[in-house]
Design an enzyme around this catalytic site. Structure first.
Site, PDB file in Angstrom:
ATOM      1  N   HIS A  65      48.224  27.500  28.992  1.00  0.00           N
ATOM      2  CA  HIS A  65      48.613  28.565  29.905  1.00  0.00           C
ATOM      3  C   HIS A  65      49.861  29.292  29.411  1.00  0.00           C
ATOM      4  O   HIS A  65      49.947  30.511  29.473  1.00  0.00           O
ATOM      5  CB  HIS A  65      48.874  27.960  31.290  1.00  0.00           C
ATOM      6  CG  HIS A  65      49.102  28.984  32.351  1.00  0.00           C
ATOM      7  ND1 HIS A  65      48.091  29.457  33.140  1.00  0.00           N
ATOM      8  CD2 HIS A  65      50.222  29.641  32.726  1.00  0.00           C
ATOM      9  CE1 HIS A  65      48.577  30.365  33.969  1.00  0.00           C
ATOM     10  NE2 HIS A  65      49.870  30.492  33.743  1.00  0.00           N
ATOM     11  N   HIS A 134      44.241  33.495  38.328  1.00  0.00           N
ATOM     12  CA  HIS A 134      44.622  32.298  39.090  1.00  0.00           C
ATOM     13  C   HIS A 134      43.338  31.586  39.497  1.00  0.00           C
ATOM     14  O   HIS A 134      42.997  31.526  40.671  1.00  0.00           O
ATOM     15  CB  HIS A 134      45.464  32.709  40.307  1.00  0.00           C
ATOM     16  CG  HIS A 134      46.636  31.806  40.509  1.00  0.00           C
ATOM     17  ND1 HIS A 134      47.090  31.433  41.742  1.00  0.00           N
ATOM     18  CD2 HIS A 134      47.449  31.204  39.616  1.00  0.00           C
ATOM     19  CE1 HIS A 134      48.130  30.635  41.595  1.00  0.00           C
ATOM     20  NE2 HIS A 134      48.368  30.477  40.323  1.00  0.00           N
TER      21      HIS A 134
END
Lengths: 792, 160
Positions: A65, A134
């Site tokens: 990430h 997300h």
């Protein structure tokens, strides 16, 4: 006396390989054996074991990430055709960033290095744009996950340069079919309908409460997203051109501002680097608090304009560890973790350091400005606390109640990640036409209009406030009844200037299931085409890329990602559109209890932003006046592969659309001129569902009817199904007033542009082939199909 | 040390006002192929603990929690004659944004004593139901077990 909370030492020096792997899994570190060995080697050189704080900091900083290790990996890539095979070495990130470097646009002010990309707007102002995903949190807790998705990307905009004011939110979602049989869902997987409602509500409640319009987006439904939904949230910001850059200096104080720190969101970054499975700890989910973020936004912009800080960034994935670690790059920092304001006592130092509690920003404040900054924040009821200082040491030192709980060499932290070497391949599909026996054109069009991917998203759009701030010129729905879809949103952000910002997107994972290279081209093209439809300048487009892929440990899936990246590179170069920001979210797959993996369809979202000098010279998609002529610009080809038409008939394969940038660019440039000259009364692009769906949407928006003849369509106009449903790129339906016919045709001379029909006063859409009527649809039939397909 | 008082305040729509959220929940439950449901109503719950008495809690409810045009409130355990009920509360440690805002608003009312607040929801269901159906509804529609706990209570009969 308070109990002392101390850091724990983690045994790695004596750990064998399998213990290192176990350690990574136990602590949700998402580090592989090679990376764990690098950690072991570093601490062996130091002659001690790491603390929990240190190990967690490394895992966050090295997470997929935060550091995009797959995109930075050296990939040995093979492309295999029918009778050929070629090999090359690819670094995905380099392929994307070289586009921007090669195009070298002077209006790109800050690209790839900050929280968002920044382009020039007017002389005094700049525009920042960022799109985030997300996905994992939204699959588990749709409302909180999506809310914090939008909250997070808003903070990216607050944290770009010295901070921009958010002026627009965008949302693109991919869900499983809403009628998916519940009994087929494994335990722990939420039904797509529940995810859909939760995600939309989350984005709605956060965006509306922040006073930011949500006015552009798209929703895709496909069985491939049942186990892993995708939630893309974007924010556009306006900032003074002299606030685009930031610089931390040694001696600056580290100030954390906004919400308090709790256990929510711990391991979010490393969790998003792993697959979904049963029994996920609740701590990975964050719950947002938009009221706190709104107060933070307002006070930050005041502090920015008073020059009270030198640098700012948001606390996103990895929390303070990531924010402070990034800001301290090239310097060093000393942090006193006990000073961080907590939601509740007795959090462990590593929890304070790693927490992804929302609504927090980190600032670098010159010591002489501390008093003014803290007092300004307190006057607006926002907490701001000094928790340490940046220093020219090269070390990140973490203390808790006077004791060192972590001490890491920043050089190792940021450069120590072993570079991955991966293998990938892609089998290039054969491109063959597929013939469908279908002659019930009217019924097919009605069914296509009911397709959830095509159907009206009004039930979602209406929940968002797209008018707040009073700057929305072209809104998500257009026409007298606000019933037709708009191609892009146009904003007029400055009260003293007519200059506008145009924002659009392009996404179509169905094409990627045949060829990700073509999908990339189509996404780039569609995003630019949408801009041009409303009056955007095709020569002044900046792009953002968001890749969401499945299990990239599988060389074939990784190969499809590489092929998509190559498409992104080639088509952006061909259209002259630089990338200014991007993000990848990999490992979107569900691990079944038997160990097998279900990956999402490889998905690319391209978001585009353009700047125009005068918002009055824009155009919407609804038909304006009976008697006006209808033109189709761009060639129609036998390109039905991945189309909604084939999807309707469960037909696989076929020729996937592939953009022709040279031809397309010429059409787009002329169209931009025609819109600026106000010869164009309405314009809409042909995308999902093809020509007939686009024309139906224009009819719906304008409430006038239309008569068209398919034989006049430029290109392969022999077959009805090609004319109606092909999804060939580079095509626009354009309405032109009779008095501008001559000038319009002269402007497009030599290009594949034909008059195909006319706007009529009757509320009917009539389609002919060589003068003979094929079918007609009333406005009511179109409206019932298109507007009634999605329900809340 | 002084004993902390605990209070539960329930806020709900007046009977003459249409509760859109309750309608949406009913529809979502019916989409789960549960057809024995006749009626749904929803109450918002606020749990307070701190140095509070009935007068203060009543003032908080009246001045802060209730829209007096469309809503009513009552103190104590939420219940409705003949209705099953499901209470949903956040698990410990999960951010409760509405509770934080309520705390701040209590402070703004000029009540300075330390007050802890939690927010939840209570769903009332009428119809031919049983605990197993209610559990299924709670899991599939009302609560997310990852961040929320739920508690089911069987129908309550009002004594005459």
């Amino acid at each position: 006396m308070k109990p002392r909370v101390q850091a724990k030492e983690i045994e790695v020096l004596q750990a064998a390989d399998e213990q290192l792997v176990f350690l990574s899994q136990k602590h949700l570190l998402s580090l592989d054996l090679v990376e764990m060995k690098a950690v072991k080697k570093y601490f062996t050189q130091l002659g001690r074991n790491p603390t929990d704080c240190e190990l967690e900091t490394i895992a966050q900083t090295w997470s997929e990430h935060c550091v995009h290790r797959t995109f930075k990996a050296l990939i040995d890539y093979q492309e295999i055709g029918c009778q050929w095979r070629k090999s090359e070495k690819v670094i995905c990130l380099k392929e994307i960033s070289q586009v921007t470097k090669r195009l070298n646009k002077r209006w790109c002010l800050s690209v790839f290095k900050d929280n968002a990309g920044v382009i020039a707007f007017t002389g005094e102002w700049a525009i920042a744009f960022k799109v985030e995903t997300h996905n994992h949190p939204s699959a588990l807790e749709p409302y909180g996950g999506a809310g914090t998705g939008i909250g997070g990307v808003i903070r990216d905009i607050l944290g770009v340069g010295l901070g921009a004011k958010p002026i627009l939110n965008t949302d693109v979602f991919c869900f499983g079919p809403l009628d998916f049989p519940p009994e087929e869902l494994p335990e722990g997987v939420l039904h797509p309908r529940r995810i859909f409602k939760g995600v939309v509500s989350g984005v709605r409640d956060y965006g509306n409460r922040m006073g930011i319009p949500t006015a552009n987006g798209s929703i895709i439904f496909d069985p491939g997203y049942v186990y892993n939904c995708l939630v893309f949230c974007g924010t556009l910001g306006l900032m003074p051109a002299d606030k685009v850059f930031k610089e931390v200096k040694s001696g600056d104080l580290i100030v954390v501002a906004g919400g308090r720190t709790g256990r929510d969101g711990i391991h979010g970054a490393t969790f998003s680097s792993a697959s979904l499975k049963k029994d996920i700890p609740p701590s990975v989910v964050q719950i947002g608090h938009p009221i706190v973020e709104k107060k933070l936004l307002d006070v930050l912009l005041k502090a920015r304009d008073l020059n009270l800080y030198r640098a700012i960034t948001d606390c996103g994935a990895g929390g303070l560890s990531s924010a402070v670690g990034e800001m301290a790059k090239g310097l060093g920092a000393m942090v006193h973790l006990e000073k961080v304001p907590l939601k509740y006592p007795e959090m462990m130092p590593w929890e304070i350091w790693l927490s992804e509690s929302q609504e927090r920003m980190v600032l670098a404040v010159p010591p002489e400005k501390e008093k003014s900054l803290i007092s300004l924040f307190h006057s607006e009821d926002v907490e701001a606390t000094v928790i340490g200082q940046f220093e020219n040491s090269g070390w990140l030192v973490l203390k808790y109640q006077g004791e060192i709980v972590g001490q890491l060499d920043l050089n190792f932290l940021h450069q120590g990640l072993p570079k991955r070497k991966l293998k990938a391949f892609f089998q290039v599909p054969e491109s063959k036409s597929v013939f469908l026996e279908n002659t019930d054109w009217k019924e097919t069009v009605v069914q296509l209009l009911c397709d959830p991917v095509i159907a009206s998203k009004e039930i979602v759009i209406r929940q968002y406030d797209h008018e707040v701030q009073g700057q929305t010129i072209i809104k998500p729905l257009s026409g007298v009844e606000q019933a037709g879809p708009s191609d892009a949103v146009v904003l007029k952000p400055l009260s003293d200037s007519l200059a506008g910002v145009v924002v659009s997107c392009g996404i179509n994972p169905s094409y990627g299931q045949i060829d990700p290279y073509a999908m990339a081209g189509c996404c780039v093209e569609e995003s630019i085409r949408n801009l041009v439809c409303v009056g955007g300048d095709p020569c002044r487009v900046a792009l953002l890329d968001n890749f969401c892929w499945g299990n990239t440990a599988d060389p074939e899936l990784l190969g499809s990602l590489v092929r998509c990246v190559k498409g992104c590179r080639d088509f952006a170069l061909a259209y002259g559109a630089p990338y200014i920001s991007g993000k990848d979210s990999l490992n979107n797959f569900y691990r079944r209890p038997d160990g097998s993996a279900i990956s999402i369809p490889g998905t690319l979202l391209i978001s585009a932003v353009s700047v125009i000098p005068d918002v009055r010279k824009t155009c919407s998609s609804d038909l304006k006046r009976p008697g006006n002529y209808l033109y189709l610009c761009g060639e129609t080809r036998d390109e039905l592969g991945g189309s909604r038409y084939y999807h309707l008939f469960h037909c696989q394969g076929g020729k996937v659309p592939i953009p022709r940038p040279e031809e397309s660019k010429r059409v787009m440039k002329k169209l931009y001129q025609a819109i600026r000259k106000r010869w164009v009364k309405a314009c809409h692009d042909c995308s999902e569902g093809g020509f007939i769906v686009a024309l139906s949407e224009m009819v719906l928006g304008g409430t006038w009817g239309a008569e068209v003849d398919l034989t006049k369509i430029p290109g392969d106009n022999g077959k009805v199904e090609t004319c109606l449903f092909s999804e060939s790129q580079g095509r626009f339906i354009v309405e032109v007033a009779q008095e501008h016919q001559e000038k319009f045709e002269e402007l497009f001379h030599g290009l594949p542009v034909n008059m195909i029909g006319q706007v009529i006063p009757e509320s009917t859409l009539t389609v002919r082939m060589a003068g003979k009527e094929l079918f007609h649809l009333s406005l009511g039939e179109i409206a019932r199909a298109w507007q009634g397909a999605l329900s809340w | 040390m002084k004993k902390k008082d605990k209070w539960l305040v329930e806020v709900f729509y007046r009977p003459e006002v249409v509760d859109g959220q309750a309608e949406a929940i009913k529809k979502a439950i019916e989409e789960e192929s549960i057809t024995s449901l006749e009626k749904v109503s929803i109450s918002l719950l606020y749990r307070f603990s701190g140095q509070l008495d009935r007068t203060i809690v009543t003032r908080i409810a009246k001045e802060l929690l209730v829209d007096r045009i469309s809503q009513l409130y009552r103190l104590g355990n939420p219940r409705r004659p003949g209705a099953w009920s499901v209470q949903v509360w956040y698990k410990l440690g999960v951010t409760d944004a509405a509770a934080e805002t309520t705390k701040q608003a209590i402070f703004d009312l000029g009540l300075n004593g330390p007050v802890e607040v939690a927010t939840g929801r209570c769903y009332f269901f009428w119809g031919n139901l049983n605990k197993s159906i209610l559990t299924s509804i709670a899991q599939r529609v009302l609560a997310n077990a990852l961040i929320e706990d739920f508690q089911i209570s069987s129908p309550w009969s009002q004594k005459k």
